[in-house]
Design an enzyme around this catalytic site. Structure first.
Site, PDB file in Angstrom:
ATOM      1  N   SER A 238      48.451  33.084  26.873  1.00  0.00           N
ATOM      2  CA  SER A 238      49.031  34.370  26.138  1.00  0.00           C
ATOM      3  C   SER A 238      49.289  33.926  24.715  1.00  0.00           C
ATOM      4  O   SER A 238      50.022  34.229  24.126  1.00  0.00           O
ATOM      5  CB  SER A 238      50.255  34.909  26.767  1.00  0.00           C
ATOM      6  OG  SER A 238      49.889  35.448  28.130  1.00  0.00           O
TER       7      SER A 238
ATOM      8  N   GLU B  79      51.052  37.787  30.434  1.00  0.00           N
ATOM      9  CA  GLU B  79      51.321  37.336  31.870  1.00  0.00           C
ATOM     10  C   GLU B  79      52.694  37.740  32.360  1.00  0.00           C
ATOM     11  O   GLU B  79      52.707  37.858  33.773  1.00  0.00           O
ATOM     12  CB  GLU B  79      51.136  35.992  31.791  1.00  0.00           C
ATOM     13  CG  GLU B  79      49.722  35.233  31.380  1.00  0.00           C
ATOM     14  CD  GLU B  79      49.616  33.903  31.211  1.00  0.00           C
ATOM     15  OE1 GLU B  79      49.460  33.173  31.942  1.00  0.00           O
ATOM     16  OE2 GLU B  79      49.763  33.467  29.981  1.00  0.00           O
TER      17      GLU B  79
END
Lengths: 194, 289, 770
Positions: C519, C716
């Site tokens: 991410s 996530e």
């Protein structure tokens, strides 16, 4: 069966794809998905599971949505086929294509052609679906990026652009908790006692 | 997918001749939602595929005939789901048809194909069994009618003779009021293969018909004419014992990855009790017929 | 903030729900994924495999296959350079084709290249492989048993003391003194929790193409890390980086599964051997045999004071990774390092092992090793709450680290107001409110460290008319990176969003980016793009100073505007005047680094944390074991939502993906280690019919992240605590604790009816721990 070789015989077919007449020769064992992607160069229709589970290859044949991986190309002889490339008319996006953009429904985008074709087929049958009807209508189109919520919203708002009914189905149709194998979307008429 | 020859006859005689002539090397194609999967995975390797959708004598009509409702060989699950007569008179069939795959699959999959594949997990079989369905088969030596219960042999095997094609399925018209329902068990709510599939019909004479699939090599039809199951006031424990007798023939596969035999058997009873209760309710609240 | 900007420039700047850049292509079918690229003269490649989890390969005979018309090559190990080239992001252990022995079900032993897919498929069937099936290990227990067959030959692991075991690596972390702390605990809660083997199931199956390209080679791949792939390929084919050009069209979903090279080396060797482009598009079944998440068994022992204060945690995790390391051992390390979670615990011991097995090599998958341990630790927290008779929400809040707290020694301190996320989730689900009978509620938190190192470059060109081209080596696999970078550039340089083009996915054109994972992209590449925009702005400032005859320091350029004293001019106006007759453009370059720390166990501290709190309500059918999620609340601490619509899409998508492994997903093996549920019919993922009856996602935004405008990575988090939240809700509804995933109807039913099934009575086990 003359003309057979190891790869079988070619069959001439005529079909209409996105309003265009096409005359081609196809192998019997090539699916409509193969024919669209490889013979007609229409790669908007996607290939994923090849067992009719994911819906990435959904197209409309004679008004009904189907998984083109489970239709032979020869079966489309004489058929009218609509793919994602045929949803915009004269370069103008359909209402649902626009709402897919607005709600953020398209992430990686790979499942989106199938989702859009299913949405169009649904709305052709049920112009103002409830949320459960949208869930049922799109259950054959897997998405792994989204939580489906934005896709469902896109279909609901695409169904009735500018109207405020988009959320109605949520509370009307989902009060019960369905068991595995229940289809809460079953129309009342079909559950009516005898 | 391996290559094969493809024919699309326009007359039933020609279709039968092709099927008869090639025997096990030929496969009829209607909706294709099972056949094409098996052509791709190589578990079926026909030399010729006979597409029956061009045959003039075969259609997708749901027709009211004398004493029964007939489903043409090309009738799809979607046709059944949206048919008002099916919903009214055979609700378990309408419910079962709605469980078959996704919209895309139902738009293609045919009722007749679902029977001819003879999958023990086929969702429409139990409903058709409790409604007393008959298969109309036409072959080189003419047309015959077979009760559906005598049609299934085991997974993938029917009593169809070489060269025979199923032309239609007939359901007797209900002769009175009836309460019926279809239930199933799956691993998720979205479309899935059933680990138990079951239909139940109760009539005012106290007879209960139950048919169940996915717990043995073929779907099974059983009947309770003692009046016990149909009796809304009978103790649940008695019904459980009665169901145990009726379900004695269930023999789920020990090797299935979808559910264990123990779970399937337990769920068969859960669904059986629930279906009986729903069928009784529907009978009680239903309009006369 | 955006109201200060010119209307056209500011409308879709950061913080706005700008429409997805690339959205139009995605809704019209024009977006081209690798399999859609023109491939007129390419050979079609088909893999040849044997139907065994592990087999000794004796003879591969391609004679009949070569006779199929259109077949150009039957590539066997003998046709590759000797010794067999091996590759892998952590260890060079994966051969281009299996040599001598296959190590997992689906590992290719040969490949066929032909003029048509039909010919390739036919020929692949005709390749005759003589093999003998060998005993395989495909469970943690079997792999760790004494005398278990070794998955990797010790010769591949020189100098490794564990080389004669199936343990690839053992990681030990911790602080304080767990043994001493054990005496201070009033209550010790212990349990072992199992996480299933699941697969990414991106809807786009992996696709690869390679072609000779002048004196070099071109590779097309649905890859997340094109520059990493470029290095791997350059190394394997012995070419300089400049002669290896990687094209990385936007992947059709990746989720970690497309981070690292898989069959690119194979198609490259075929292309070089045949002198023709070669193309391999995997089937979905083949992707199941290419990528998956590591399964795990995690034993957690946690000590509490009777007021709920955590005094120690002792965690032992065994991850079942596959036959080759891929990036799996890194997922084990990273997932374990933070496995104590966002809590303040004085003594912690963590032992985690990467256990090799004859299974598909596991790799990165959204959450990167964390969901397995979060499942265990958070379930253990819920069991503790029950035994301590403390509300599970209270128990979390009591132990949660506060902002700035060094909850892991020598690591980035808590970088958010995490309690705010927990409180918000509790509020949304009406945590303390009345419940319908038969329903239960559960809550859990998830923490994951972001990137530990990183390097991203970006080039931004402000063209003569004020339009902008951004070069960014991130892969936009659906997370929407392209849109975020366009929003940043549009806002900073005063261009309408539709005047910004973002170029990605071509290593010959776009400057280097380390990777698209963890991410990181909004933070690292986002900062690089922002820095490149600032570079452009400083040149505009110089330009304005020259035009106005003023010193630079009297001029400010920011958010699309040039401020000269009281005057405010659009950047474009200065640009056009400044460029003058010759025209041209202004080029900015930007760089963002997250430096390594060689002394850190992970090689670097966390750039940020992803934090999420998930609260759910379920209804359980006691007769059937069905779990219906009636409500699902997910709250992520994102720092700043650069595009709220995309943030919501990522959060909800992660939440539903989490419900997949919670309720239905798992590989099923036969007794010999072959995957039985290959493909979409028997590997179930959620559909539109499987959604929670109500889904609510929310964010906490304190602009406290290291990314542009205070953003943190966030793609996530919403997956991390789903399973423990759902299981806690099931426990709340039924009183039954289940420590294995997925919570299939049958598993729940078994737990509810131990008298029928002989299932262990977990309720008693818990009481016994008291």
């Amino acid at each position: 069966m003359s003309g057979m070789n190891a790869m079988g015989a070619r069959h001439p077919i005529d079909l209409t794809v996105n309003g265009q007449r096409r005359s081609i020769e196809v192998f019997a064992h090539h699916t409509l998905l193969d024919v669209l992607r490889e013979d007609l160069g229409l790669t908007g229709t996607k290939e994923c599971c090849l067992v009719g589970e994911c819906g990435a290859c959904t197209v409309i044949i004679d008004g009904r949505s189907v998984d083109s991986c489970l239709v032979l190309g020869v079966e489309a002889d004489g058929a009218e086929v609509t793919t994602v490339e045929g949803l915009a008319v004269d370069g103008r996006l359909s209402a649902v294509q626009r709402t897919f953009l607005e709600t953020g429904a398209a992430q990686c985008g790979f499942c989106i052609p199938g989702q859009l074709v299913s949405a169009h087929a649904l709305l052709a049958d049920v112009p103002h679906p409830t949320r459960p009807q949208v869930e049922e209508g799109l259950a054959g189109n897997l998405c792994r990026c989204a939580g489906y919520e934005q896709i469902i919203e896109a279909v609901l708002s695409g169904a009735d652009l500018g109207s405020s009914t988009a959320d109605d189905g949520r509370d009307q149709g989902r009060l019960s908790t369905p068991a595995m194998g229940d289809r809460s979307a079953t129309p009342d008429a079909e559950l009516a006692p005898q | 997918m391996r290559a094969f020859a493809y024919e699309r006859p326009t007359r039933l005689d020609d279709a039968i001749a092709l099927i008869d002539g090639h025997g096990p090397d030929a496969r009829p194609l209607a909706g294709g939602t099972d056949l094409i999967i098996r052509l791709r995975d190589g578990s079926l390797r026909p030399r010729i595929v006979v597409d029956v959708k061009g045959v003039a004598e075969l259609d997708a009509e749901i027709r009211e005939e004398d004493g029964f409702l007939a489903f043409g060989a090309l009738t799809t699950m979607t046709d059944i789901v949206v048919d008002g007569r099916v919903g009214r008179d055979y609700p378990a069939l309408a419910e079962a048809a709605l469980f078959v795959g996704s919209v895309q699959i139902r738009n293609r999959a045919t009722l007749v194909g679902n029977m001819c594949n003879a999958s023990p997990a086929a969702d429409t079989s139990p409903a058709l069994l409790v409604y007393g369905a008959r298969i109309v088969a036409t072959g080189p030596s003419g047309t015959r009618r077979v009760p559906l219960d005598e049609f299934f042999v085991r997974s993938g095997v029917t009593t169809l003779a070489r060269g025979e094609l199923v032309q239609a399925i007939e359901l007797p018209r209900p002769t009175g009021r009836r309460g019926s329902v279809h239930l199933r068990r799956t691993r998720r709510r979205g479309h899935d293969l059933a680990s138990v599939t079951l239909a139940c019909a109760v009539t005012p004479d106290g007879v209960t018909r139950l048919a169940y699939g996915s717990v043995g090599p073929r779907p099974v039809l059983v009947l309770d004419d003692t009046g016990l199951l149909a009796d809304p006031t009978a103790p649940a424990a008695d019904k459980v014992r009665r169901l145990e007798m009726l379900f004695a023939g269930a023999s789920p596969s020990p090797t299935s990855m979808r559910a264990s035999p123990q779970y399937r058997l337990a769920m068969l009873h859960v669904l059986g009790l629930r279906a009986v209760a729903t069928a009784i309710e529907r009978l009680a609240s239903g309009a006369s017929q | 903030m955006s109201s200060n900007h010119g209307a056209e420039a500011g409308a879709f700047g950061v913080g706005a729900t700008a429409p997805r850049v690339g959205g139009l292509e995605r809704v019209t079918g024009r977006q081209e994924y690798v399999a859609d690229l023109p491939h007129g003269d390419a050979l079609h490649v088909k893999l040849v495999t044997v139907d065994a989890a592990r087999a000794r390969v004796d003879v591969i005979d391609g004679t009949r296959a070569r006779a199929v018309p259109g077949v150009h090559l039957v590539m066997t190990p003998a046709d590759l350079p000797q010794p067999m080239p091996r590759f892998g992001p952590q260890r060079r252990d994966r051969p281009v084709l299996a040599v001598g022995e296959t190590k997992y079900h689906g590992e290719p032993v040969a490949a066929v290249a032909a003029e048509t897919p039909d010919a390739a498929e036919e020929a692949a069937r005709l390749v005759e492989v003589d093999y003998e099936e060998l005993p395989a290990v495909f469970t943690i227990e079997a792999a760790l048993a004494t005398g278990a067959p070794l998955v990797q030959e010790p010769s591949l692991r020189p100098g490794d003391p564990l080389a004669t075991t199936n343990i690839l690596r053992e990681h030990r972390y911790g602080w304080g003194d767990v043994e001493a702390a054990s005496n201070q605990a009033d209550v010790v809660i212990e349990g072992t929790y199992a996480f299933p083997m699941v697969t990414q199931f991106a809807i786009e199956p992996h696709a690869f193409m390679a072609a000779p390209d002048g004196d070099g080679i071109a590779i097309w791949s649905s890859i997340q890390h094109p520059y990493w792939l470029q290095r791997v390929m350059a190394d394997l084919v012995e070419l300089p980086l400049s002669k290896v050009r990687v094209f990385a069209p936007d992947p059709g979903g990746a989720f970690g599964g497309k981070q690292h090279a898989k069959y690119e080396p194979l198609v490259a060797f075929i292309a070089r051997r045949t002198g023709r482009p070669a193309r391999l598009v995997l089937t979905l079944e083949e992707t199941f045999q290419a990528v998956r998440r590591g399964a795990a068994e995690v034993r957690v022992r946690a000590g509490f004071r009777s007021d709920g204060t955590l005094v120690f945690r002792d965690i032992e995790a065994n991850y079942l990774i596959g036959a080759y390391a891929d990036i799996a051992d890194r997922t084990v390390a990273k997932g374990s390092y933070t496995s104590n979670g966002p809590y303040r615990v004085p003594s912690v011991r963590i032992v985690a092992r990467s256990v090799l097995s004859h299974t598909v090599p596991s790799t990165a998958f959204r959450g990167f090793g964390n969901p397995q341990q979060i499942w265990a630790v958070e379930s253990n927290m819920d069991e503790a709450a029950r035994i301590l008779e403390i509300d599970p929400l209270e128990l979390r809040l009591r132990n949660l680290a506060r902002r700035g707290e060094a909850f892991i020694p020598h690591e980035t301190p808590a970088d958010g107001d995490w309690a705010a996320s927990v409180s918000r989730a509790a509020e949304l689900i009406s945590w303390g409110g009345p419940r319908q009978p038969g329903r239960g509620r559960g809550i859990a938190v998830g923490l994951k460290s972001g990137p530990t190192t990183g390097l991203s470059y970006s080039t931004v060109r402000l063209l003569g008319d004020g339009s902008v081209v951004v070069y960014a080596g991130t892969s936009d696999m659906g997370q929407g990176a392209r849109t975020i970078f366009a929003q940043i550039a549009a806002g900073e340089l005063g261009a309408p969003l539709e005047w910004v083009t973002v170029v990605m996915g071509d290593t010959a054109v776009v400057p280097y980016d380390q990777q698209t994972s963890a991410s990181r992209s909004s933070v690292l590449m986002g900062n690089a793009v922002l820095a490149a925009c600032r570079d452009v702005q400083s040149k505009i400032r110089t330009m304005a100073a020259r035009l106005e005859g003023l010193p630079d320091d009297g001029i400010m350029v920011d958010r699309g505007e040039v401020r000269i004293g009281e005057r405010v001019l659009p950047i474009r106006e200065v640009l056009v005047r400044g460029l003058g007759r010759l025209g041209g453009e202004v080029i900015g370059v930007g760089e963002a680094r997250k430096e390594a720390d060689p002394d850190h166990p992970l090689g670097g501290t966390s750039a940020f944390y992803e934090f999420n709190c998930t609260a759910v309500e379920v209804e359980v059918d006691r007769d059937t074991g069905d779990v219906t999620v009636t409500r699902h609340v997910t709250v992520s601490d994102v720092g700043k939502a650069l595009n709220p619509l995309q943030v919501r899409g990522q959060d909800e998508g992660a939440a539903i993906m989490g419900l997949g492994h919670t309720l239905m997903e798992h590989y099923i093996f036969d007794e010999a280690g072959r995957i039985r549920n290959l493909g979409a019919i028997d590997y179930r993922i959620p559909t539109t019919m499987d959604l929670p009856l109500r889904m609510e996602s929310d964010t906490v935004e304190n602009e406290d992240g290291p990314g542009p405008y205070g953003a943190k990575g966030m793609s996530e988090g919403a997956l991390l605590p789903v399973a423990p939240a759902v299981a806690a809700a099931v426990r709340d509804a039924t009183g039954v604790v289940i420590r294995d995933l997925p919570l299939t109807p049958e598993r729940v039913w078994r737990a509810l009816h131990p008298e029928l099934t002989g299932a262990p009575e977990v309720r008693q086990a818990i009481e016994g721990a008291r």
